[in-house]
Design a protein around this motif. Structure first.
Motif, PDB file in Angstrom:
ATOM      1  N   ALA A  66      40.141  37.246  39.010  1.00  0.00           N
ATOM      2  CA  ALA A  66      40.651  36.333  40.042  1.00  0.00           C
ATOM      3  C   ALA A  66      41.026  34.956  39.504  1.00  0.00           C
ATOM      4  O   ALA A  66      41.880  34.279  40.080  1.00  0.00           O
ATOM      5  CB  ALA A  66      39.615  36.184  41.157  1.00  0.00           C
ATOM      6  N   PHE A  67      40.373  34.518  38.403  1.00  0.00           N
ATOM      7  CA  PHE A  67      40.576  33.157  37.907  1.00  0.00           C
ATOM      8  C   PHE A  67      40.801  33.148  36.402  1.00  0.00           C
ATOM      9  O   PHE A  67      40.226  33.944  35.674  1.00  0.00           O
ATOM     10  CB  PHE A  67      39.353  32.281  38.227  1.00  0.00           C
ATOM     11  CG  PHE A  67      39.081  32.154  39.696  1.00  0.00           C
ATOM     12  CD1 PHE A  67      39.806  31.277  40.492  1.00  0.00           C
ATOM     13  CD2 PHE A  67      38.109  32.926  40.293  1.00  0.00           C
ATOM     14  CE1 PHE A  67      39.565  31.176  41.841  1.00  0.00           C
ATOM     15  CE2 PHE A  67      37.854  32.833  41.655  1.00  0.00           C
ATOM     16  CZ  PHE A  67      38.583  31.958  42.429  1.00  0.00           C
ATOM     17  N   GLN A  70      39.657  28.325  33.190  1.00  0.00           N
ATOM     18  CA  GLN A  70      38.537  27.641  33.837  1.00  0.00           C
ATOM     19  C   GLN A  70      37.943  26.558  32.945  1.00  0.00           C
ATOM     20  O   GLN A  70      37.880  26.713  31.727  1.00  0.00           O
ATOM     21  CB  GLN A  70      37.427  28.640  34.162  1.00  0.00           C
ATOM     22  CG  GLN A  70      37.829  29.707  35.147  1.00  0.00           C
ATOM     23  CD  GLN A  70      36.661  30.582  35.500  1.00  0.00           C
ATOM     24  OE1 GLN A  70      35.666  30.122  36.063  1.00  0.00           O
ATOM     25  NE2 GLN A  70      36.760  31.859  35.171  1.00  0.00           N
ATOM     26  N   LYS A  97      42.492  28.337  37.600  1.00  0.00           N
ATOM     27  CA  LYS A  97      43.776  28.813  38.118  1.00  0.00           C
ATOM     28  C   LYS A  97      43.556  30.169  38.779  1.00  0.00           C
ATOM     29  O   LYS A  97      42.929  31.061  38.181  1.00  0.00           O
ATOM     30  CB  LYS A  97      44.784  28.966  36.987  1.00  0.00           C
ATOM     31  CG  LYS A  97      46.158  29.452  37.470  1.00  0.00           C
ATOM     32  CD  LYS A  97      47.081  29.865  36.339  1.00  0.00           C
ATOM     33  CE  LYS A  97      47.430  28.727  35.450  1.00  0.00           C
ATOM     34  NZ  LYS A  97      48.447  29.107  34.424  1.00  0.00           N
ATOM     35  N   GLN A  98      44.061  30.329  39.999  1.00  0.00           N
ATOM     36  CA  GLN A  98      44.000  31.625  40.665  1.00  0.00           C
ATOM     37  C   GLN A  98      45.075  32.523  40.056  1.00  0.00           C
ATOM     38  O   GLN A  98      46.248  32.151  40.019  1.00  0.00           O
ATOM     39  CB  GLN A  98      44.227  31.483  42.164  1.00  0.00           C
ATOM     40  CG  GLN A  98      43.077  30.846  42.878  1.00  0.00           C
ATOM     41  CD  GLN A  98      43.222  30.946  44.389  1.00  0.00           C
ATOM     42  OE1 GLN A  98      43.997  31.733  44.907  1.00  0.00           O
ATOM     43  NE2 GLN A  98      42.453  30.136  45.084  1.00  0.00           N
ATOM     44  N   THR A  99      44.665  33.678  39.586  1.00  0.00           N
ATOM     45  CA  THR A  99      45.626  34.569  38.939  1.00  0.00           C
ATOM     46  C   THR A  99      46.605  35.165  39.946  1.00  0.00           C
ATOM     47  O   THR A  99      47.719  35.540  39.566  1.00  0.00           O
ATOM     48  CB  THR A  99      44.905  35.697  38.172  1.00  0.00           C
ATOM     49  OG1 THR A  99      44.050  36.397  39.068  1.00  0.00           O
ATOM     50  CG2 THR A  99      44.093  35.144  37.021  1.00  0.00           C
ATOM     51  N   SER A 100      46.232  35.222  41.210  1.00  0.00           N
ATOM     52  CA  SER A 100      47.110  35.831  42.212  1.00  0.00           C
ATOM     53  C   SER A 100      48.378  35.028  42.459  1.00  0.00           C
ATOM     54  O   SER A 100      49.440  35.596  42.684  1.00  0.00           O
ATOM     55  CB  SER A 100      46.367  36.027  43.537  1.00  0.00           C
ATOM     56  OG  SER A 100      45.954  34.765  44.049  1.00  0.00           O
TER      57      SER A 100
END
Length: 137
Positions: A66-67, A70, A97-100
């Motif tokens: 998800a991230f 970081q 950072k949100q990977t989505s």
């Protein structure tokens, strides 16, 4: 980061920083498991409470997907130690950072930890870990 309040806490600041460094770098899960107990673990995150190494492995896989990118910056660290273990109260700024969708968020989070000393070595191990609310930084 502030220094520990008690002399017996020597080395705890380095332990905490190392924990956050390996989280930030998304090191292999085994690196993190070496710092937590399996029996009697209670790690309470906003989304889930972990009670074993297996739970931690699963949580770490989900967070890793998800991230990315970081960082964890410790802003405050208070430590007290007695015969029952080490109690920690800290504030960390977590940025990821949100990977989505690629959005980056930064949050100031209060946490409380409880460490026990490993029999024989005296090495600290996380047995309790409670993450507070995620407040925008």
């Amino acid at each position: 980061m502030t220094a520990e309040k008690t002399a017996p806490g020597t080395g705890i600041a380095a332990f905490v920083q190392h924990w956050f460094d390996i989280l930030s770098d998304h090191e292999p899960v085994e690196e993190l498991l070496a710092h937590i107990v399996d029996d009697g673990l209670e790690m309470a995150f906003p989304e889930r409470t972990l009670r074993s190494h297996a739970d931690f492995r699963d949580w770490y896989d989900v967070v890793g997907e998800a991230f990315s990118d970081q960082t964890h910056v410790v802003e405050r660290l208070d430590v007290s130690e007695d015969d029952a273990g080490v109690d920690i109260s800290l504030t960390v700024v977590w940025t990821a950072k949100q990977t989505s969708d690629g959005t980056v968020g930064s949050f100031r989070i209060d946490q409380t930890w409880h460490l026990v000393r490993e029999a024989g070595t005296g090495r600290p191990l996380i047995s309790g870990y409670r993450v507070g609310d995620l407040n925008p930084a």
